[in-house]
Design a protein around this motif. Structure first.
Motif, PDB file in Angstrom:
ATOM      1  N   ASN A  60      77.230  73.730  10.945  1.00  0.00           N
ATOM      2  CA  ASN A  60      76.875  73.689   9.788  1.00  0.00           C
ATOM      3  C   ASN A  60      76.824  75.187   8.989  1.00  0.00           C
ATOM      4  OD1 ASN A  60      76.210  71.082   9.631  1.00  0.00           O
ATOM      5  ND2 ASN A  60      74.217  71.064  10.148  1.00  0.00           N
ATOM      6  N   THR A  61      77.306  75.931   9.856  1.00  0.00           N
ATOM      7  CA  THR A  61      77.356  77.378   9.358  1.00  0.00           C
ATOM      8  C   THR A  61      78.696  77.822   9.116  1.00  0.00           C
ATOM      9  OG1 THR A  61      77.352  78.336  11.501  1.00  0.00           O
ATOM     10  CG2 THR A  61      75.220  78.283   9.909  1.00  0.00           C
ATOM     11  N   GLY A  62      79.971  76.872   9.186  1.00  0.00           N
ATOM     12  CA  GLY A  62      81.286  76.890   9.012  1.00  0.00           C
ATOM     13  C   GLY A  62      82.090  77.426  10.396  1.00  0.00           C
ATOM     14  N   HIS A  63      81.748  76.770  11.569  1.00  0.00           N
ATOM     15  CA  HIS A  63      82.452  77.328  12.671  1.00  0.00           C
ATOM     16  C   HIS A  63      83.124  76.225  13.488  1.00  0.00           C
ATOM     17  CE1 HIS A  63      81.139  81.498  12.160  1.00  0.00           C
ATOM     18  NE2 HIS A  63      79.938  81.133  11.994  1.00  0.00           N
TER      19      HIS A  63
ATOM     20  N   LYS B 248      77.299  67.783   9.067  1.00  0.00           N
ATOM     21  CA  LYS B 248      77.575  68.556   7.852  1.00  0.00           C
ATOM     22  C   LYS B 248      76.718  67.865   6.689  1.00  0.00           C
ATOM     23  CE  LYS B 248      80.788  71.826   7.965  1.00  0.00           C
ATOM     24  NZ  LYS B 248      80.760  73.048   7.557  1.00  0.00           N
TER      25      LYS B 248
ATOM     26  N   ALA C  36      72.969  69.340   6.478  1.00  0.00           N
ATOM     27  CA  ALA C  36      72.992  70.948   6.835  1.00  0.00           C
ATOM     28  C   ALA C  36      71.715  71.488   6.231  1.00  0.00           C
ATOM     29  CB  ALA C  36      74.262  71.617   5.701  1.00  0.00           C
TER      30      ALA C  36
ATOM     31  N   TRP D 172      74.301  74.326  14.854  1.00  0.00           N
ATOM     32  CA  TRP D 172      74.333  75.565  14.260  1.00  0.00           C
ATOM     33  C   TRP D 172      75.768  75.860  13.670  1.00  0.00           C
ATOM     34  CZ3 TRP D 172      76.614  80.237  14.861  1.00  0.00           C
ATOM     35  CH2 TRP D 172      75.978  81.203  13.979  1.00  0.00           C
ATOM     36  N   ALA D 173      76.718  75.873  14.788  1.00  0.00           N
ATOM     37  CA  ALA D 173      78.066  76.376  14.310  1.00  0.00           C
ATOM     38  C   ALA D 173      78.585  75.609  13.382  1.00  0.00           C
ATOM     39  CB  ALA D 173      78.872  76.284  15.735  1.00  0.00           C
TER      40      ALA D 173
ATOM     41  N   GLU E 196      88.631  76.267   7.047  1.00  0.00           N
ATOM     42  CA  GLU E 196      87.989  77.508   7.570  1.00  0.00           C
ATOM     43  C   GLU E 196      89.234  78.445   7.821  1.00  0.00           C
ATOM     44  OE1 GLU E 196      84.363  75.267   9.989  1.00  0.00           O
ATOM     45  OE2 GLU E 196      85.712  76.524  11.216  1.00  0.00           O
TER      46      GLU E 196
ATOM     47  N   TYR F  24      87.552  71.278   5.898  1.00  0.00           N
ATOM     48  CA  TYR F  24      86.636  72.388   5.590  1.00  0.00           C
ATOM     49  C   TYR F  24      87.154  73.554   5.497  1.00  0.00           C
ATOM     50  CZ  TYR F  24      83.635  68.674   7.441  1.00  0.00           C
ATOM     51  OH  TYR F  24      82.849  67.488   7.439  1.00  0.00           O
TER      52      TYR F  24
END
Length: 306
Positions: A99-102, A32, A35, A96-97, A267, A265
């Motif tokens: 740093n894109t909120g997953h 993170k 990012a 990627w996941a 989510e 985070y």
């Protein structure tokens, strides 16, 4: 009757394995912080700086003859090239996941890995599954189906991570190389492409090095340590503790990731997702119970034979 005594290093092995899974669980915090750097560039840094670290470990172990011998076997090189591509794909999707909120869906991918391993073993290696293992796989399939029909979302991140990591593990079983030597061979095979990409990005001014602040330079440059240290701890622990214990400890990493995604985070995780994950967690519980009971029967049989 013979007495089964624990390995003298069992406690240290358990601590090392626990440490490796905790690091893997907490590593989203590290990613993170990066990012602002493109996931593909982070993967190339991971390859390059991991190789530097791993070659240092190989030198310390005196295993360069083993490393050279590995490149004389074309089948082994091909096997490791395929496993390196699966590993790179897994890393790319994961970073990627995160740093894109997953983060939560990423954790689901690693929860699914044991069940995907069993499924691949049945489909590709023709291993016979026990009834409880079939039930566990069915529960996981219900959970994925629930996500699709109730949430309207195909968990492609989780499925990609589970399939690439399980496939990587399957190929590693076919490799005669140890954990560190094998990872070094894989990294060496990807190094020319990764180094070339980094040099090009540096030439065009698009790379992170020379563009980010000092703290982010440090984070980028320690990526090799972040990658290799938990692997070394895992390799040390796996040699010293029972497979059943290792199988249970592996749930630490996705559990910590899930908690990070939910509490740190924030989510989304609504009732429909909870029900879907509940099916998958139920499948994991059944899978773990089956493994525990099977190992117990084998242990009792070996003690009785002794």
């Amino acid at each position: 009757m013979s007495k089964i005594s624990p390995h003298p290093d069992a406690t240290r092995g358990a601590l090392a394995a626990t440490g490796s899974f905790l690091i893997w669980g907490l590593v989203p915090i590290y990613w993170k912080q990066l990012a602002a750097v493109a996931p593909l560039e982070l993967i190339t840094h991971r390859i390059v700086w991991s190789l530097v670290f791993l070659l240092g470990v190989i030198a310390w172990q005196g295993n360069f003859p083993v490393l050279r011998a590995a490149f004389k076997d074309s089948r082994l090189v091909g096997l490791n090239l395929l496993s390196s591509l699966l590993l790179a794909a897994n890393w790319t999707v994961y970073i990627w996941a995160v740093n894109t909120g997953h983060v939560i869906e990423s954790s689901l991918g690693y929860f699914l890995v044991p069940l995907v391993n069993v499924t691949l073993g049945s489909l590709l290696l023709h291993e016979r599954l026990r009834p409880l293992q079939w039930t566990a796989i069915g529960c996981a399939a219900l959970g994925v189906g629930f996500l699709l029909f109730r949430v309207g979302h195909v968990p492609w991140i989780a499925l990609s991570l589970a399939v690439t990591w399980a496939g990587y593990g399957l190929l590693k079983k076919k490799s005669a190389l140890g954990a560190i030597t094998g990872l070094t061979v894989e990294t060496l095979l990807l190094f020319p492409l990764a180094a070339g990409a980094l040099l090009w990005w540096n030439h065009t001014g698009e790379g992170a090095l020379g563009r980010v602040d000092a703290w982010h330079h440090v984070l980028v440059l320690i990526v090799g340590v972040v990658t290799a240290v938990p692997l070394l701890l895992f390799a040390y622990g796996a040699q010293r503790i029972q497979l059943t214990t290792l199988g249970l400890l592996q749930y630490l990493a996705p559990s910590v990731q899930f908690l990070l995604g939910y509490f740190l985070y924030r989510e989304p995780f609504d009732a429909a997702r909870l029900q879907a994950y509940g099916f998958i967690w139920c499948g994991l519980a059944l899978y773990s119970a089956d493994g525990f009971w099977t190992q117990r029967r084998l242990l009792l049989k070996s003690v009785g034979a002794g």
